[in-house]
Enzyme design. Structure first.
Site, short mmCIF file in Angstrom:
data_model
loop_
_atom_site.label_atom_id
_atom_site.label_comp_id
_atom_site.label_asym_id
_atom_site.label_seq_id
_atom_site.Cartn_x
_atom_site.Cartn_y
_atom_site.Cartn_z
N ARG A 55 22.98 -4.57 1.05
CA ARG A 55 22.46 -3.28 0.58
C ARG A 55 23.09 -2.91 -0.77
O ARG A 55 22.52 -2.18 -1.56
CB ARG A 55 22.67 -2.17 1.61
CG ARG A 55 22.30 -0.78 1.12
CD ARG A 55 22.01 0.20 2.25
NE ARG A 55 22.97 0.14 3.31
CZ ARG A 55 24.17 0.72 3.28
NH1 ARG A 55 24.55 1.42 2.24
NH2 ARG A 55 24.98 0.61 4.31
N TYR A 109 0.06 8.54 -11.14
CA TYR A 109 -0.41 7.92 -9.90
C TYR A 109 -0.36 8.96 -8.77
O TYR A 109 0.61 9.74 -8.68
CB TYR A 109 0.49 6.71 -9.60
CG TYR A 109 0.25 6.06 -8.27
CD1 TYR A 109 -1.03 5.72 -7.86
CD2 TYR A 109 1.32 5.78 -7.42
CE1 TYR A 109 -1.24 5.12 -6.62
CE2 TYR A 109 1.12 5.17 -6.19
CZ TYR A 109 -0.16 4.85 -5.80
OH TYR A 109 -0.37 4.26 -4.58
N ASP A 182 7.37 5.45 -16.09
CA ASP A 182 6.75 4.43 -15.24
C ASP A 182 5.96 3.50 -16.16
O ASP A 182 4.95 3.89 -16.73
CB ASP A 182 5.84 5.12 -14.21
CG ASP A 182 5.19 4.12 -13.25
OD1 ASP A 182 5.10 2.93 -13.59
OD2 ASP A 182 4.75 4.56 -12.17
N LYS A 207 2.48 -5.04 -9.03
CA LYS A 207 1.33 -5.20 -9.92
C LYS A 207 1.52 -6.41 -10.84
O LYS A 207 1.71 -7.49 -10.37
CB LYS A 207 1.11 -3.91 -10.71
CG LYS A 207 1.29 -2.64 -9.88
CD LYS A 207 0.30 -2.51 -8.76
CE LYS A 207 0.47 -1.18 -8.07
NZ LYS A 207 0.14 -1.14 -6.68
C1 LIG Z 1 1.47 3.50 -11.97
C2 LIG Z 1 1.98 3.23 -10.59
N1 LIG Z 1 3.26 3.51 -10.32
C3 LIG Z 1 3.78 3.29 -9.09
C4 LIG Z 1 3.00 2.79 -8.07
C5 LIG Z 1 3.59 2.60 -6.70
O1 LIG Z 1 3.90 1.28 -6.48
P1 LIG Z 1 4.06 0.64 -5.02
O2 LIG Z 1 2.71 0.61 -4.41
O3 LIG Z 1 4.65 -0.70 -5.31
O4 LIG Z 1 4.98 1.52 -4.26
C6 LIG Z 1 1.66 2.48 -8.31
C7 LIG Z 1 0.82 1.94 -7.23
O5 LIG Z 1 -0.37 1.77 -7.37
C8 LIG Z 1 1.13 2.72 -9.61
O6 LIG Z 1 -0.15 2.47 -9.89
#
Ligand SMILES: Cc1ncc(COP(=O)(O)O)c(C=O)c1O
Length: 392
Positions: A55, A109, A182, A207
């Protein structure tokens, strides 16, 4: 030793000898053994580098963390179990010794909006949404709310808006706030947010970075100022990635720049084709010279690399027509994700932004006829042909 004891111990805790594995192995051990107790004590005290408990640190994760840090030109990284856990711990690290207030882009998101409104706000964190593409509005919100943190996406989900990151960073810095970015949609091939003033950079590696639709994971990369806090919080929260996912992510990253170039080239072709199709009301694509944020896009994104995402509105379509269109697709996959090698299509109102209140969706321009396409690395002619036959 009796057979029960042999079964438990024999073969474990072997040193691999002088050979160094050419690629990073998957270390599944939960904890680490040392001959010398003094050494273990120094490792627990963080006076000496070393592994004691997965961890805290895991060799496979550390390799991925080094890789992401290097791609993003940051100070250090943390590999997390999902993009959402990465966003959460990045926000907590940013707010740790600051005012518990976040000024967030209104275009984010859907699950990130939920995290802000359903997790952090009930815990007492003040949350204010602002149009990150309107710098005056950002300045006003920051002056009024004195946030500990400003949160934005490099390229927003799903309308692909691009804010002036360096100017937002300056406004945040002058107010003593940390900027959390992000960078999932852009990836470090297109934009490296530390070069534009970010303090913490987050990815859903699910992604483009892992890229094959077989990993769920996230990373936070930090500047020097937030790194110790990030690791300390991680020890307490335990949001860490499993070593198998870490391995798959590293494997995916090896081809990520090649894939991303192809994604971008294909997306530009698909966006141009869609914008000439009479069934399409509007195309949202950062490579479009008429994009509302074209000035920021010209400054932030390299020429020709506008990302793999294309959002578009079907003329006059309601939910029923959208569903029928999606069901007619034979190659483009109807699935909730993006950034995979195969093209993926999603209906934001039904999935990624389902829980965003309709009034907020309406205000953001996420309409009921909007679709979000993540263009894969297939032969682009096949993708276009599939879209064409489904549009009829
Ligand atoms: C821009 C963005 N940030 C974060 C996330 C969250 O990622 P995760 O599904 O790996 O938790 C997503 C998921 O689609 C996303 O499109």
């Amino acid at each position: 030793m009796q057979i029960q004891t042999k079964a438990v111990h024999v073969g474990d805790r072997k040193k691999p000898g002088p050979a160094i594995p050419v690629t990073t192995p998957i270390y599944t051990a939960a904890s680490y053994f040392y001959e010398d107790m003094e050494q273990l004590d120094r490792i627990f005290a963080r006076e000496e580098p070393g592994y004691c408990y997965s961890r805290y640190d895991n060799p496979t994760n550390v390799a991925l963390e080094e890789l992401i840090t290097s791609l993003e030109n940051g100070h250090g990284s943390l590999a997390c179990a999902s993009g959402m856990s990465a966003i959460q711990i990045a926000l907590l690290a940013a707010l740790n010794d600051r005012r518990k207030s976040i000024v967030a882009a209104d275009a984010l998101y859907g699950a990130t909006i939920n995290l802000l409104l359903k997790v952090l706000e009930p815990l007492g964190v003040e949350v204010t949404f602002v149009d990150l593409c309107d710098l005056e509005a950002v300045e006003k919100a920051v002056a009024e709310h004195r946030p500990g943190c400003v949160l934005m996406e490099t390229v927003s989900n799903p309308l692909l808006r691009v804010g002036e990151m360096d100017r937002v960073a300056r406004i945040a810095r002058e107010a003593g706030a940390a900027l959390v970015v992000d960078n999932t949609f852009a990836t470090p091939l297109l934009v490296r947010p530390f070069e534009w003033g970010a303090n913490l950079v987050v990815h859903s590696v699910t992604k483009f970075l892992a890229g094959h639709g077989d990993v769920l994971g996230g990373t936070v990369t930090s500047d020097a100022a937030h790194y110790d806090t990030l690791r300390t919080l991680s020890r307490a929260y335990g949001p860490v990635l499993g070593p198998f996912e870490s391995y798959l992510t590293m494997r995916g990253i090896k081809t990520f720049p090649l894939r991303m170039e192809r994604h971008c080239a294909n997306a530009s072709r698909v966006a141009a084709w869609l914008s000439e199709n009479p069934a399409i009301e509007r195309v949202h694509f950062p490579g479009d010279p008429a994009h509302p944020d074209s000035a920021a896009i010209r400054r932030l994104l390299p020429p020709g690399l506008y990302g793999a995402m294309v959002s578009f509105e079907l003329k006059g379509a309601r939910r029923e027509e959208i569903f029928r269109f999606m069901e007619r697709l034979k190659l483009v996959v109807r699935a909730t994700s993006l950034g995979d090698v195969h093209s993926l299509i999603l209906y934001p109102v039904m999935s990624s932004h389902r829980e965003v209140p309709p009034a907020q969706r309406e205000r953001l321009g996420i309409r009921d006829n909007l679709l979000r396409l993540s263009v894969g690395i297939e032969a682009v002619e096949d993708v276009i042909e599939d879209l064409g036959q489904a549009l009829g």
